[in-house]
Design a protein around this motif. Sequence first.
Motif, PDB file in Angstrom:
ATOM      1  N   ARG A   1      32.566  56.910  41.278  1.00  0.00           N
ATOM      2  CA  ARG A   1      31.928  57.645  42.367  1.00  0.00           C
ATOM      3  C   ARG A   1      30.415  57.453  42.378  1.00  0.00           C
ATOM      4  NH1 ARG A   1      31.040  63.772  41.632  1.00  0.00           N
ATOM      5  NH2 ARG A   1      30.167  63.860  39.572  1.00  0.00           N
TER       6      ARG A   1
ATOM      7  N   ILE B   1      29.055  54.412  42.263  1.00  0.00           N
ATOM      8  CA  ILE B   1      28.804  53.041  42.710  1.00  0.00           C
ATOM      9  C   ILE B   1      28.946  53.002  44.233  1.00  0.00           C
ATOM     10  CG2 ILE B   1      29.648  50.671  42.591  1.00  0.00           C
ATOM     11  CD1 ILE B   1      30.590  51.215  39.807  1.00  0.00           C
TER      12      ILE B   1
ATOM     13  N   TYR C   1      37.488  54.074  45.725  1.00  0.00           N
ATOM     14  CA  TYR C   1      36.239  54.851  45.787  1.00  0.00           C
ATOM     15  C   TYR C   1      36.500  56.301  46.192  1.00  0.00           C
ATOM     16  CZ  TYR C   1      31.689  56.464  47.386  1.00  0.00           C
ATOM     17  OH  TYR C   1      30.562  57.200  47.584  1.00  0.00           O
TER      18      TYR C   1
ATOM     19  N   HIS D   1      36.325  60.765  44.499  1.00  0.00           N
ATOM     20  CA  HIS D   1      35.773  62.015  45.049  1.00  0.00           C
ATOM     21  C   HIS D   1      36.875  63.053  45.229  1.00  0.00           C
ATOM     22  CE1 HIS D   1      31.631  60.744  46.052  1.00  0.00           C
ATOM     23  NE2 HIS D   1      32.190  59.550  45.990  1.00  0.00           N
TER      24      HIS D   1
ATOM     25  N   LYS E   1      23.045  55.420  47.412  1.00  0.00           N
ATOM     26  CA  LYS E   1      24.148  54.459  47.464  1.00  0.00           C
ATOM     27  C   LYS E   1      24.234  53.793  48.831  1.00  0.00           C
ATOM     28  CE  LYS E   1      27.176  57.433  45.927  1.00  0.00           C
ATOM     29  NZ  LYS E   1      28.514  57.951  45.635  1.00  0.00           N
TER      30      LYS E   1
ATOM     31  N   ALA F   1      25.718  46.858  40.406  1.00  0.00           N
ATOM     32  CA  ALA F   1      26.362  48.173  40.312  1.00  0.00           C
ATOM     33  C   ALA F   1      25.695  49.033  39.253  1.00  0.00           C
ATOM     34  CB  ALA F   1      27.847  48.006  40.005  1.00  0.00           C
TER      35      ALA F   1
ATOM     36  N   PHE G   1      22.823  51.147  40.607  1.00  0.00           N
ATOM     37  CA  PHE G   1      23.191  52.319  41.399  1.00  0.00           C
ATOM     38  C   PHE G   1      23.894  53.338  40.525  1.00  0.00           C
ATOM     39  CE2 PHE G   1      22.445  49.063  44.480  1.00  0.00           C
ATOM     40  CZ  PHE G   1      21.642  49.757  45.360  1.00  0.00           C
ATOM     41  N   TRP G   2      24.697  52.848  39.590  1.00  0.00           N
ATOM     42  CA  TRP G   2      25.417  53.779  38.727  1.00  0.00           C
ATOM     43  C   TRP G   2      24.436  54.604  37.906  1.00  0.00           C
ATOM     44  CZ3 TRP G   2      25.571  54.562  33.480  1.00  0.00           C
ATOM     45  CH2 TRP G   2      26.512  55.513  33.069  1.00  0.00           C
TER      46      TRP G   2
ATOM     47  N   SER H   1      22.530  57.212  40.094  1.00  0.00           N
ATOM     48  CA  SER H   1      23.382  58.266  40.631  1.00  0.00           C
ATOM     49  C   SER H   1      23.917  59.155  39.517  1.00  0.00           C
ATOM     50  CB  SER H   1      24.558  57.661  41.392  1.00  0.00           C
ATOM     51  OG  SER H   1      24.124  56.665  42.249  1.00  0.00           O
TER      52      SER H   1
END
Lengths: 392, 414
Positions: free
Chosen positions: A131, A133, A270, A274, B348, B388, B391-392, B395
Amino acid sequence: MTGTEISTGTRSPLWRNVRVIRVALQVMAVVVVFGAIWILGTNLRDELIAKNLPTGFDFLNQPTGVTIADSSFKPSSPVWAALIAGMKNTFALTIVGIPLVTILGTLIGVARLSTNWLVAKAAAVYVETIRNIPPLLIILFVFNVVILPLPAPNDPATPLDWFVISNLKIVGPGFTSSPGAGILLIIVILALVAAVIVGRWRTRYSDQTGEHHHRMLWGLGVFAAIVLVGYVVTGRPVAFSLPVLEGRVITGGFGGLGSYFAVLAALVIYTASHVAEIIRGSILAVPRGQTEAANAIALTGFQRLRFVILPQAFRFALPPMINQYLNFTKNTSLAIAIGFAEITLVTFQLIGNGFPAPQLILLLMGAYLLFTLTISLIANVINRRLQLVTNR
Amino acid sequence: MTTTTIPPSPKAPLHRPVSPSVWMKQNLFSTWYNSLLTVIFGVLIASVIVALIRYLVSIDTEIIRVNLKLYMTGRFPAEQLWRLWAGVFVTTAGVGLFARAIVRTAQMKATTAGLEFDRSTPWDIVRRFWPIGALVVFTLSFTQTITPSLLTLAAAAIGLAAYWLGGGLPAWIIRRSWLIPLVGTTAFYFVLVGYGGVGWDLWQGFFVNIVITIAGISLAFPLGIMLALGRRSSLPVVRYLSVTYIEILRGVPMITLLLFGAFALGFVIPGDVQFSLFLRLLVAITLFQSAYIAEVVRGGLQSVPRGQVEAGQSIGLSPWKTTRYIVLPQALRNMIPALVGQFISLYKDTTLVFIVGLLDLLRAAQVSTAQPEFFAQGLESVVLPFVALYFWAGSYVMSRESRRLERKLGVGVR
């Protein structure tokens, strides 16, 4: 005139009168907003005329010059037909994706609360990784690393002879239909209705007599019997079919483009992360006493989950789940990155072919609003029913 | 008369040490199906780990080494790179000062409330922010010279020095700590653009992802507050206009707004005024985000008890003053976690500028796999996980921080 001084008083001036202020503010808001729209609209018209582009929506009937893979759409077809074809593809992603997301998300959410340490940790790692990425990145990864390395379309893999798999298209077993299929479909729907009615009757019967309802058994039995009779009566219109490869053309079977599966898989992966968090939160929100009560009447772990916890958890979960369904629908627009022709890509191509961008984008937004409003309408109806049934 | 003697309760340790075999029995093999699950998952996880190790051993990271500058800054002119480093210095200095200001504010509040102030230890900071630190080290491991590492160390030193110096800031600045990011951002902009610098048309790579995230949320925030207040307004016209705007924008994907920014915004802007792609996309993103921020703000406003508004009215404050001095301060505090959530989601989503052709981190990765020496070698399996990670890390840290804040502020448990 002494006693009435308080009631008549001095009138407050106009600019301090609440009612006047309210009206004035609203008029001002309308003037500002619609004034801005009018100015921008005038600009838009002038610019469109200056660039020799149509100002209306007549271009919808012109031929597109766009091709859409895996559909009967031809470049000579009109623009509106291209938009419809794009919407169909968006719909195909949404209708398959939402049930998958719900199932996978629920499984992972429950797994995160498992008493089994390994299962719980694995689910937690999945959720915390996926969640965070960007979904676009997952789509690109699945397409480039999983789908594209598959065999080329001229030499596809045929595992078990049941599937034909290439990086262009993935086809599995399906059905072929002949003319009577429409009637059979109606019979199947009627059978479903009949099964539901029988199931309700069994529930009532069980409530009155105290005997076990066996409603699944009864319902399925009625359904199977009606469908079977209907199948024979209509002259066996539907047959099982395996995909057959003839040169580069695949006939029979059921499947879709590789890019379709890439988007579907990536978005399900993805969004499920969530949904899993929502399910977990909702299960935790069920009061602890409910679990203890279920244990007190000696329900098994599965029964506790199935009859006590999950029905209550889903009630908490539904509103945020609706949000995730809407997110899924909106995220299908990311398919544009790998060239799956849903409505956004079609619009993008049409703009590239010289059709006026402002009108097309307006139509695109309208199309998404149609999708999202429909989903929230359906979901809200379900939500209201769920809450009403249980509100005491 | 009977006297019952209560045996002194043996002080049981809170965490009784459990032997590994007992722990395994309880957590992995408690029932037959749990054992089955453990075996299945064990095999699955083991195979994933083996595959991961095989992958890590097999990959060739040459493409990352060659393209690191492209990934981070896009086509930023090489002779101007010092400006970017100066910008980094300004940023770490600002972050250091701001962190100290926040700590001091919390300290002052704790003292006035007569509470113990629990200061985070350096170890806490490491535990909370390790992914970002690890990412910086990881990035530096791909550099070809030592200069970037030295400059990074310098930036870290500047940040620490600023934190230390922040102890000497006068109290009036601490009370207006929002001044620090404001001055910092202005300084950052001038360092980059001033005196023949690099305009935002050339802001690319990972840099632009960060800029768009921060600028998008900051610019959308005032608009979002206005929309949220409009949605709760007692004036029907204002309410309907706000609701229409919010609901339409929340019902469409962000790409449609980006397409609007890229292809249609030019039509509604009068005459020959030309905006760069970056600016047009920023406008589109701001318009889009403001609808979401409005909902976040609305949530915050709703969390303020009605009695607060009535209390404000009863001491004769005007509606505007009630909002400004009573409602908004409390609402803003309560909406921080949700705001962080929105921040993460935009972070994201900045990858979407990829689609309309702005050279962000993801686009740069895609571009690098199309270079002649790396073309068609399946290097997407190397660069995409690399992207990735960025962003990982961001976040993940932010989402944990927001959960921590949520616990601390006690949102939802009043």
